[in-house]
Design a protein around this motif. Sequence first.
Motif, PDB file in Angstrom:
ATOM      1  N   LEU A 171       0.592  -1.250  -0.153  1.00  9.51           N
ATOM      2  CA  LEU A 171      -0.384   0.212   0.150  1.00  9.51           C
ATOM      3  C   LEU A 171       1.288   0.992   0.650  1.00  9.51           C
ATOM      4  O   LEU A 171       0.290   2.955  -0.114  1.00  9.51           O
ATOM      5  N   VAL A 215       0.631   3.831  -2.938  1.00 12.57           N
ATOM      6  CA  VAL A 215      -0.148   5.382  -2.914  1.00 12.57           C
ATOM      7  C   VAL A 215       0.481   6.782  -2.362  1.00 12.57           C
ATOM      8  O   VAL A 215      -0.167   7.718  -3.154  1.00 12.57           O
ATOM      9  N   PHE A 216       1.630   5.930  -2.174  1.00 13.90           N
ATOM     10  CA  PHE A 216       1.987   8.229  -1.622  1.00 13.90           C
ATOM     11  C   PHE A 216       3.271   8.624  -3.442  1.00 13.90           C
ATOM     12  O   PHE A 216       3.339   9.568  -3.656  1.00 13.90           O
ATOM     13  N   ILE A 250      -5.431   5.802  -5.188  1.00 17.54           N
ATOM     14  CA  ILE A 250      -4.757   6.528  -4.229  1.00 17.54           C
ATOM     15  C   ILE A 250      -5.880   6.798  -2.878  1.00 17.54           C
ATOM     16  O   ILE A 250      -5.338   6.315  -1.720  1.00 17.54           O
ATOM     17  N   MET A 251      -6.853   6.989  -3.515  1.00 15.20           N
ATOM     18  CA  MET A 251      -7.698   6.768  -2.375  1.00 15.20           C
ATOM     19  C   MET A 251      -7.816   5.288  -1.429  1.00 15.20           C
ATOM     20  O   MET A 251      -7.862   5.787  -0.451  1.00 15.20           O
ATOM     21  N   THR A 270      -5.972   2.926  -1.502  1.00 14.05           N
ATOM     22  CA  THR A 270      -5.293   2.762  -0.529  1.00 14.05           C
ATOM     23  C   THR A 270      -4.492   3.432   0.984  1.00 14.05           C
ATOM     24  O   THR A 270      -4.042   2.264   1.648  1.00 14.05           O
ATOM     25  N   GLY A 271      -4.746   4.573   0.718  1.00 14.01           N
ATOM     26  CA  GLY A 271      -4.820   5.274   1.454  1.00 14.01           C
ATOM     27  C   GLY A 271      -5.944   4.752   2.662  1.00 14.01           C
ATOM     28  O   GLY A 271      -5.357   4.787   4.404  1.00 14.01           O
ATOM     29  N   LEU A 321      -4.588   1.552   4.216  1.00 12.00           N
ATOM     30  CA  LEU A 321      -3.671   1.731   4.979  1.00 12.00           C
ATOM     31  C   LEU A 321      -3.751   2.121   6.153  1.00 12.00           C
ATOM     32  O   LEU A 321      -3.111   1.985   7.378  1.00 12.00           O
ATOM     33  N   VAL A 322      -4.490   3.475   6.530  1.00 10.34           N
ATOM     34  CA  VAL A 322      -5.096   3.459   7.831  1.00 10.34           C
ATOM     35  C   VAL A 322      -5.945   2.576   8.998  1.00 10.34           C
ATOM     36  O   VAL A 322      -5.248   1.938   9.715  1.00 10.34           O
TER      37      VAL A 322
END
Length: 426
Positions: free
Chosen positions: A154, A157-158, A277-278, A280-281, A284-285
């Motif tokens: 993940l 995402v960055f 992106i969203m 995986t973000g 990750l959280v």
Amino acid sequence: MKQWFARHFTGPDSVMGLRTNPKLCVLTEPMWSIPHALYIPFFVLYMHALGLGDADIGILISVGIFLQMIMAFLGGVASDKFGRRLTTLIADILAWSVPTALWAMAQDFRWFLAAAVFNSVWRVSEVSWQCLLVEDVEAEKIAKLYNWVYISGLLAVFFAPLSVYFIGAFDLVAVMRFLLAFTCVSMTAKFIILYKYGTETDQGRVRMAETKDTPFLEICGQCWGVLAQMFKSPATVRVLALVTVLNIQQIASNNFFALYVVYELGIEEQWLALFPIMRTGVMLVFFLGVQNKLNRFPMYAIMLGGLVTFTAGHVLLLNIPQGQGLMLPMFVFTALDACAAALFLPRRDTLVILNVDPAERARIMSLLIVIMLLLSSPFGYIFGLLSEYNRRIPYMLSIGLFVIMAGIVLLERGRGQPQASQTPSG
């Protein structure tokens, strides 16, 4: 904050507390996942731009699945005969280094067909890499290990916003050729590092010694006994049914997502990368902040919650109107899909491992994949035809598949109530 950081990144249960092979598998994963995340949102549009239609894409999916079935069968045998480490190196280069080079230079359908042949070999390394990952690891740590694999992947995402910028500023085909060339270099470096600094697993050495004087084809023939052993276990049969229906669902929704949101909903193509992106973000959280709080709940209850969330997201997606104001409901769909995946997928992985005999892990896992792909193989072409007729149909069918998976989870639940602590926690 210090305690949180130590628990996740420096403690005995963190990635730095892992043994050599699993640590390398986790730490090198971004070298695969980051470039993959850069190109994958636009890959179907790239094929479309080079003249491939929905049915052509469906044909490639079905051909790939059929070949993956063969490769998955060979994966268990090769992992035992040649070792997990060497098998992973050779298979990964054939499965990713060669196809990404072909995709970068592709001109028409024939190039993508040739790449699909090579890419199917990833099912060999799927078996051998999983063995490298989990063998020589204590059973109680396997679930946490899968958590780190997901977290490592993940991190892409960055970097994904880069592709949003490039696609918006330059020609789609030119950008994709560059991203695929970069992917080839990055992935190849990952494969070499894992081979150079990794070691063969204890079980891998045992199986290599046992099969040293046995011809390759004879080892293949011995898989019939392993297959019979699998079907004597109701739990293994239920797991097989679950992963098969999930694979069919992913064929339905994942491969035609870009075409649906661009050509049906009207979202501009350069914004496609925002959704992974969203996604995986959010995941990750979820992994770092929420997952461990679910440990007190039964694992199957959490899996059912994931399926309900998947269904809610797809219902929303099908009811998003064309025109203005699309981004907010699309972000809600993406958040629901991310939470559902975080709830369901790691527990699916853990369920598979818990139902595999460690002594025959390579061959049982390969046979599970073979049967899953055999049953799934026609659906790429079928969904391609259905999408060409109406791009909403794959997502409508996905809802029915979620219901089927929920029924399978309820049947599996009847044999016991393992706790969510058996699954990855943040």
